[in-house]
Design a protein around this motif. Structure first.
Motif, short mmCIF file in Angstrom:
data_model
loop_
_atom_site.label_atom_id
_atom_site.label_comp_id
_atom_site.label_asym_id
_atom_site.label_seq_id
_atom_site.Cartn_x
_atom_site.Cartn_y
_atom_site.Cartn_z
N GLU A 411 -36.16 36.46 78.08
CA GLU A 411 -36.45 36.28 79.51
C GLU A 411 -37.72 35.46 79.73
OE1 GLU A 411 -36.55 40.08 81.30
OE2 GLU A 411 -34.44 40.52 80.93
N VAL A 412 -38.03 34.58 78.81
CA VAL A 412 -39.17 33.66 78.96
C VAL A 412 -38.63 32.24 78.96
CG1 VAL A 412 -41.34 32.84 77.99
CG2 VAL A 412 -40.75 35.26 77.85
N ASN A 413 -38.94 31.51 80.02
CA ASN A 413 -38.51 30.12 80.12
C ASN A 413 -39.48 29.26 79.32
OD1 ASN A 413 -37.45 27.68 80.77
ND2 ASN A 413 -37.78 27.85 82.99
N GLU A 418 -46.44 27.90 82.40
CA GLU A 418 -47.07 29.05 83.07
C GLU A 418 -46.46 30.36 82.58
OE1 GLU A 418 -45.83 26.47 84.53
OE2 GLU A 418 -47.52 25.40 85.44
N GLU A 419 -45.13 30.40 82.43
CA GLU A 419 -44.48 31.62 81.96
C GLU A 419 -44.87 31.92 80.51
OE1 GLU A 419 -40.35 31.95 82.57
OE2 GLU A 419 -40.40 31.33 84.67
N ILE A 420 -44.96 30.88 79.70
CA ILE A 420 -45.37 31.10 78.31
C ILE A 420 -46.78 31.66 78.25
CG2 ILE A 420 -45.77 29.97 76.09
CD1 ILE A 420 -43.65 27.94 76.83
N LEU A 421 -47.70 31.10 79.08
CA LEU A 421 -49.08 31.57 79.07
C LEU A 421 -49.18 33.01 79.56
CD1 LEU A 421 -52.02 30.79 78.55
CD2 LEU A 421 -52.16 30.03 80.94
N ASP A 422 -48.43 33.35 80.62
CA ASP A 422 -48.45 34.72 81.12
C ASP A 422 -47.89 35.70 80.08
OD1 ASP A 422 -49.50 33.78 83.46
OD2 ASP A 422 -47.55 33.69 84.51
N ASP A 426 -50.01 38.76 78.29
CA ASP A 426 -49.59 40.17 78.31
C ASP A 426 -49.54 40.73 76.89
OD1 ASP A 426 -49.40 40.07 81.05
OD2 ASP A 426 -47.25 39.62 81.05
N LYS A 427 -48.97 39.96 75.94
CA LYS A 427 -48.91 40.42 74.57
C LYS A 427 -50.32 40.58 73.98
CE LYS A 427 -44.51 40.76 73.82
NZ LYS A 427 -43.88 42.05 73.43
N THR A 428 -51.24 39.71 74.39
CA THR A 428 -52.61 39.80 73.89
C THR A 428 -53.28 41.07 74.36
OG1 THR A 428 -52.79 37.39 73.85
CG2 THR A 428 -54.84 38.64 73.87
N LEU A 429 -53.06 41.43 75.62
CA LEU A 429 -53.64 42.67 76.14
C LEU A 429 -53.03 43.89 75.47
CD1 LEU A 429 -53.89 41.87 79.97
CD2 LEU A 429 -55.70 41.78 78.25
#
Length: 454
Positions: A411-413, A418-422, A426-429
């Motif tokens: 579910e990542v375009n 922008e979607e990749i960075l978001d 999230d994975k980093t947090l």
């Protein structure tokens, strides 16, 4: 006796007979045993009658009438009858509630083994080739599906039955590990046959979980793999888990199921199995090296003999010394190699508990590398069961890696930065790697666009 004693005219009632004062010991017990043997022989000859004629209705009625008195030998005879009859007889037997009666026999532990024989006989019952191929030359998918179902008539009857697969699943609670293995093989066969069989097995596992109040459909299987120290059972259980997980169509369901398995302690079971496989590979590699060393030694001895014969009687006792010294050196290094191998194995398994990705890469590479670290084909083990266990472990690891990679970018375009960075943020947090992520972004920002900007 009371009537006889109260009668004053005993001689008139029993002329010429003397009253019995004692009863022979065990007379009643012997009479009871003789009656049981007579009844058992009677049941046997009645079953023989159904074996000699095509009376499926009568056989089902006989099972229902004598259900409480059937023994293991009787159920074995029923299995032989169904195995010898054709598919039409089986259809009539199932239509007369025969399969339901066999399921009821599984409630008696002494009859479970023979009842599983009946299930295996039914599931392997196929239509005759002539009847399955006499439908003409239709090319439609529906006709081919009907011919396939007609050919595997026993499997179709078993899967469509409302309680047959559930009864097989419940037999897993039996204490005998041989019966547990047979249940796992039957469930694996049904799940791998087609989608309908897989969905039936999944439904029965869910019902089994509700009845046992378990947290997962795999609770009982993982617990049994942990406590039953039998390689055949563990291999069959792992094969069933692979089929149940990998054939699930939903990615989220597969990932969630593996997460539940990890919570149940299945990773510890995998570590034990991998340790066995790696130890077997080590022993097989050492055996090959010892065999090669022995062959080289024999060749060296033959060469020395040829040289001695050519030199005309030179003393041959001095020359084998370097050969023997080289052989002893090879033997002396085996202990050091074993220590190094175990040290590498311990460090590898410590890395397993910290990162599953490292376990997948290390175990996959260990099966394809030699003792010295040179890449080579996987070692062929002498025990076929150990080879099958290694294959099932690799299937589990590869499927877990594939699902993890697919879920990572699910579910990542990938065409939208922008979607990749978001997603990465999230994975980093979640993994508490924010500082590393910031350093990566800074490094990416400092990359020049072209050589002139250097």
């Amino acid at each position: 006796d009371s009537k006889h004693n109260n009668n004053d005219d005993d001689d008139a009632l029993l002329p010429g007979l003397k009253p019995i004062k004692s009863v022979p010991p065990n007379l009643a017990q012997n009479a009871h045993l003789n009656l049981a043997q007579i009844r058992q022989k009677s049941q046997f000859w009645q079953l023989e009658k159904y074996a000699s004629r095509d009376d499926a209705k009568g056989l089902a009625a006989y099972i229902e009438q004598h259900e409480a008195r059937l023994t293991a030998s009787d159920v074995h005879k029923i299995h032989l009858i169904l195995d010898a009859k054709d598919a039409q007889f089986l259809q009539q037997f199932v239509s007369q509630r025969g399969l339901t009666l066999v399921c009821r026999l599984c409630a008696r532990p002494p009859l479970v083994s023979e009842a599983l024989n009946v299930f295996e006989s039914i599931i392997n019952k196929d239509m005759e080739d002539s009847s399955s191929s006499s439908g003409g030359g239709s090319d439609s998918d529906s006709d081919s599906g009907e011919r396939e179902e007609a050919h595997h008539i026993g499997y179709a009857l078993l899967v469509k039955h409302e309680s047959a697969v559930a009864c097989i699943t419940d037999c897993f609670e039996h204490k005998d590990k041989v019966i547990k293995c047979r249940v796992l093989r039957l469930l694996t066969f049904i799940a791998m046959k087609d989608t309908e069989g897989f969905m039936r097995v999944q439904k029965c596992l869910a019902s089994y979980r509700e009845r046992t109040h378990a947290s997962s459909v795999f609770d009982e299987f993982v617990r049994s793999m942990y406590f039953i120290d039998d390689m055949q059972f563990r291999c069959d259980a792992l094969r069933f888990l692979n089929v149940a997980l990998n054939m699930a169509p939903q990615l989220a369901l597969r990932v969630q199921s593996r997460h539940l398995l990890s919570e149940l302690g299945f990773d510890a079971v995998l570590d034990q199995l991998w340790a066995m496989v790696l130890t077997a590979e080590r022993q097989a590699t050492l055996a090959e090296q010892q065999q090669d060393t022995a062959i080289d030694l024999m060749q060296d001895i033959d060469e020395l003999k040829e040289e001695d014969d050519g030199d005309g009687g030179r003393d041959a006792g001095v020359q084998p010394e370097p050969v023997l010294r080289r052989s002893s050196d090879a033997v002396a290094t085996e202990a050091a190699d074993d220590q190094n191998f175990m040290a590498q194995f311990r460090s590898r398994r410590r890395a397993v508990s910290q990162d599953k990705t490292m376990r997948r890469s290390s175990t996959s590479s260990s099966s394809s590398s030699s003792v010295d670290g040179d890449m080579m084909t996987p070692v062929q083990l002498a025990d076929p069961l150990m080879n099958e266990l290694r294959n099932q472990l690799q299937i589990y690891e590869n499927a877990e890696q594939r699902d993890s990679d697919e879920l990572l970018w699910n579910e990542v375009n990938l065409n939208q930065p922008e979607e990749i960075l978001d997603f990465l943020f999230d994975k980093t947090l979640q993994q508490n790697r924010l500082s590393d992520f910031i350093h990566t972004l800074v490094a990416m920002c400092t990359i020049p666009k072209h050589a002139s900007m250097l």
